[in-house]
Design an enzyme around this catalytic site. Structure first.
Site, mmCIF file in Angstrom:
data_model
loop_
_atom_site.group_PDB
_atom_site.id
_atom_site.type_symbol
_atom_site.label_atom_id
_atom_site.label_comp_id
_atom_site.label_asym_id
_atom_site.label_seq_id
_atom_site.Cartn_x
_atom_site.Cartn_y
_atom_site.Cartn_z
ATOM 1 N N HIS A 36 91.946 4.069 31.661
ATOM 2 C CA HIS A 36 93.192 4.615 30.664
ATOM 3 C C HIS A 36 93.706 5.525 30.573
ATOM 4 O O HIS A 36 95.035 6.088 29.607
ATOM 5 C CB HIS A 36 91.560 5.195 29.608
ATOM 6 C CG HIS A 36 91.018 6.285 29.572
ATOM 7 N ND1 HIS A 36 89.745 6.707 30.150
ATOM 8 C CD2 HIS A 36 91.716 7.726 29.389
ATOM 9 C CE1 HIS A 36 89.558 8.027 30.361
ATOM 10 N NE2 HIS A 36 90.292 8.722 29.745
ATOM 11 N N ASP A 92 86.277 0.936 32.996
ATOM 12 C CA ASP A 92 87.173 2.356 32.307
ATOM 13 C C ASP A 92 87.327 2.600 34.342
ATOM 14 O O ASP A 92 87.574 4.046 34.664
ATOM 15 C CB ASP A 92 86.888 3.152 31.956
ATOM 16 C CG ASP A 92 88.145 4.467 32.039
ATOM 17 O OD1 ASP A 92 88.827 3.847 31.506
ATOM 18 O OD2 ASP A 92 87.590 5.524 31.227
ATOM 19 N N SER A 100 90.382 12.676 33.530
ATOM 20 C CA SER A 100 89.557 11.683 33.296
ATOM 21 C C SER A 100 90.025 10.722 35.031
ATOM 22 O O SER A 100 90.985 10.578 35.100
ATOM 23 C CB SER A 100 90.465 10.322 32.471
ATOM 24 O OG SER A 100 90.007 11.582 31.417
ATOM 25 N N GLY A 142 77.881 -10.468 26.739
ATOM 26 C CA GLY A 142 78.923 -10.112 25.262
ATOM 27 C C GLY A 142 77.787 -9.550 24.240
ATOM 28 O O GLY A 142 77.228 -9.968 23.589
#
Length: 360
Positions: free
Chosen positions: A114, A144, A217, A273
């Site tokens: 991100h 991420d 981050s 999923g």
């Protein structure tokens, strides 16, 4: 105080016994007679050092700043008040993050996905303050994690640590670029390991009380010796903005995903999923289970592998491919190691019975 009288009497008794024993058996009797009972073996306490600077010498050598520049806002977007407040007319949207070198010879740097999402250009600020353009090798948006490459040979990073060796209460450090402050350092303690959240599916975190802010981050999480044990990713903020917990991805998971991105440009593991979480106490009571063990399914995606295998909302997964699942973190680890879909089995507890589900 009573304890003082006892101690004094004991001391006089020891001297008396010791004096008699010396004549008969030598000085060793004195040591034996007055010795305290041996304490049970235990880990010695890890006291905080006077300074974390020695540990940072190696950890800082790998830390970098990461900066992404996105597209200009469209005319329609700039008509929105929130867009004008954030970027002003004609300016571009910037992202600030951090990262760390994983291979100096290849110029490879890992960061949070991100931190560079939607960026047309990416710049990296190296430890010596040089600014260099970077290219995106690949990313795993779900985890991420993004892998960058710079066209330079960089110093090799320090040896990686072991996140599995972290204990609640251990000191950890974070290096990043909070609000653009170059190579800023914060310290905190580990609050827990193997933390899992339903929306993250097959991902685990190290929990700490580090003060992570925008710009941290992707930066390295260091242990008390300065070894990299994780990648900082986000903070969970409490209600009404109260202080939350900070989360970091264990270095072993980072390197597993980075290895796939480096070799293939994408992640090859299957995706179940389904969202799952730890079994809540009242869920265990209602299911008449003595322990809140397993991983409870909260959502099953349409046309997902979870739907194909027959998972249902409310199922409690207690095994995968013969591996016991004690909590949601165990299932996340099993899914991270999952490579072959054919023959996959899940053992679930449903309506007071255990079922085995299989993917053909």
């Amino acid at each position: 105080m009573a304890s003082g009288r006892v101690s004094g009497a004991k001391a006089r008794w020891c001297r008396t016994v010791g004096a008699a024993a010396l004549a008969a058996a030598g000085a060793s009797a004195l040591l034996t007679s007055c010795a305290h009972p041996k304490a049970p073996d235990a880990d010695p306490p890890r006291m905080p050092p006077a300074s974390f600077a020695p540990a940072l010498r190696q950890g800082l050598s790998a830390a970098v700043g990461v900066f992404g520049v996105g597209l200009e806002y469209s005319a329609a977007e700039l008509q929105k008040p929130e867009a004008r407040r954030r970027v002003g007319a004609g300016r571009v949207a910037d992202r600030i993050g951090a990262g760390f070198v994983i291979s100096g010879a290849e110029g490879l740097i890992v960061t949070a996905s991100h931190a560079v999402a939607g960026s047309q250009r990416i710049a990296v600020r190296l430890p010596d303050r040089r600014i260099v353009a970077a290219t995106l090798v690949g990313e795993d948006e779900m985890a991420d994690i993004a892998l960058l490459r710079v066209p330079l040979v960089l110093p090799e990073p320090p040896p990686q640590g072991r996140s599995a060796a972290l204990r609640p209460g251990d000191w950890v450090l974070a290096v990043g670029e909070p609000y653009g402050l170059n190579r800023s350092v914060v310290a905190g303690i580990v609050g827990g390991t193997d933390r899992h959240f339903a929306e993250d599916q097959e991902l685990l975190f190290i929990q700490s009380d580090l003060a992570l802010n925008p710009g941290n981050s992707g930066g390295p999480l260091l242990d008390g010796s300065g070894a990299i044990v994780g990648m900082n990713t986000r903070t969970v903020v409490g209600a009404e903005g109260s202080g939350g917990v900070s989360l970091s991805i264990p270095i072993e998971i980072v390197m597993q995903i980075v290895g796939e991105l480096r070799d293939q440009g994408h992640v090859a593991r299957p995706r179940l999923g389904a969202e799952f979480d730890d079994v809540a106490p009242f869920v265990a009571l209602d299911a008449r289970r003595a322990y809140a063990s397993g991983a409870r399914v909260g959502e099953v995606g349409l046309d997902s592998l979870a739907e194909r295998i027959g998972l249902q909302v409310g199922d409690i997964i207690v095994g995968m491919n013969g591996r016991p699942i004690g909590h949601s973190g165990d299932l996340a680890r099993a899914l991270l190691a999952w490579r072959s879909v054919s023959g996959t089995t899940l053992t679930v507890f449903r309506e007071q019975a255990y079922l085995e589900l299989r993917l053909q």
